[in-house]
Write a protein that holds these residues in place. Structure first.
Motif, short mmCIF file in Angstrom:
data_model
loop_
_atom_site.label_atom_id
_atom_site.label_comp_id
_atom_site.label_asym_id
_atom_site.label_seq_id
_atom_site.Cartn_x
_atom_site.Cartn_y
_atom_site.Cartn_z
N SER A 253 141.77 67.32 58.74
CA SER A 253 141.69 68.55 57.96
C SER A 253 142.36 68.30 56.61
O SER A 253 143.50 67.87 56.57
N GLU A 254 141.63 68.57 55.54
CA GLU A 254 142.14 68.31 54.21
C GLU A 254 142.67 69.58 53.57
O GLU A 254 142.03 70.63 53.66
N ALA A 255 143.80 69.50 52.92
CA ALA A 255 144.43 70.68 52.35
C ALA A 255 143.78 71.13 51.05
O ALA A 255 143.74 72.33 50.75
N TYR B 89 137.89 71.40 60.13
CA TYR B 89 138.07 70.12 60.80
C TYR B 89 136.84 69.23 60.62
O TYR B 89 135.71 69.70 60.69
N ILE B 90 137.10 67.95 60.42
CA ILE B 90 136.05 66.94 60.55
C ILE B 90 136.39 66.16 61.81
O ILE B 90 137.47 65.55 61.89
N PHE B 91 135.49 66.21 62.77
CA PHE B 91 135.76 65.58 64.06
C PHE B 91 135.15 64.19 64.14
O PHE B 91 134.10 63.93 63.54
N GLY B 92 135.80 63.33 64.91
CA GLY B 92 135.16 62.11 65.34
C GLY B 92 134.18 62.43 66.46
O GLY B 92 134.10 63.57 66.93
N THR B 93 133.45 61.42 66.88
CA THR B 93 132.44 61.64 67.92
C THR B 93 133.02 61.65 69.33
O THR B 93 132.31 61.91 70.28
#
Lengths: 116, 112
Positions: free
Chosen positions: A95-97, A104-108
């Motif tokens: 998660s970028e501020a 969220y950017i999730f992995g697989t």
């Protein structure tokens, strides 16, 4: 661009073995947060840990430990003395501020099977 | 304290039908999100909201619409369902501080 890579699709271990789940991330932000979630067979997402980009201190919680290394852009998760109840899919997320959205950017995900 | 509640938990739709998924949170969170989970692809962001009355597109918004008329509710709509929308849908919420997100229990949607 932001990205999270969990290269291990599935891992099988025998109970009591130690296992490390890898997470590599990409971001241009200097302030960001990393997370691990567990998804047991029942399907819900269970929060495990949050780490911000300014805190590289490793953390231990019982049989769980996390190793955060900014130099290699990695946030790896180790389970010591694995148990059958650890069988689940584990997700790493970024998660970028800067964006202000905190999405969220999730992995697989990595599916962990602990065999009795 | 219920946290994040998704309704319904399961649904089967025929191609072309429409439906709305409801997400309700009781934690007074500002930020809400809809993700879909597909095998081998992790969770991908569909739409999100940074506050009441605001919505924005995520990574895979096509075929979906959302509304956030009340702070505690975030609705995800499928206007004309397609088999490609067969997935597990998760709603999440968080507050202004960058703490962890709280997830609902998921909705398993099958489009036949």
């Amino acid at each position: 661009a932001q990205k999270v890579t969990q290269a291990q699709t599935e891992i099988s271990v025998v109970e009591k073995e130690d296992v490390t789940l890898d997470c590599v991330y990409e971001t241009r932000d200097t302030t960001y947060y990393l997370f691990w979630y567990k998804q047991p067979p029942s399907g819900e997402l269970v929060f495990l840990i949050r780490r911000n980009s300014f805190d590289e201190q490793n953390e231990i919680s019982g049989r769980y430990s996390w190793n955060f290394q900014k130099s290699t852009s990695s946030f790896n998760f180790t389970i010591t003395a694995s148990q059958v109840v650890d069988s689940a899919v584990y997700f790493c997320a970024l998660s970028e501020a800067a964006s202000g959205t905190y999405k969220y950017i999730f992995g697989t995900g990595t599916r962990l099977k602990v065999l009795a | 304290n219920a946290g994040v509640t998704q309704t319904p938990k399961f649904r089967v739709l025929k191609t072309g039908q429409s439906m709305t998924l409801l997400c309700a949170q009781d934690m007074n969170h500002e930020y809400m999100y809809w993700y879909r989970q597909d095998p081998g692809m992790g969770l991908r962001l569909i739409h999100y909201s940074v506050g009441e009355g605001t919505t924005a597109k995520g990574e895979v918004p096509d075929g979906y619409n959302v509304s956030r008329l009340k702070k505690q509710n975030f609705l995800l709509g499928l206007e004309s369902a397609a088999p490609s929308q067969t997935s597990v849908y998760f709603c999440a919420s968080k507050n202004r501080l960058n703490t962890e997100a709280f997830f609902g229990q998921g909705t398993r949607l099958t489009v036949v």
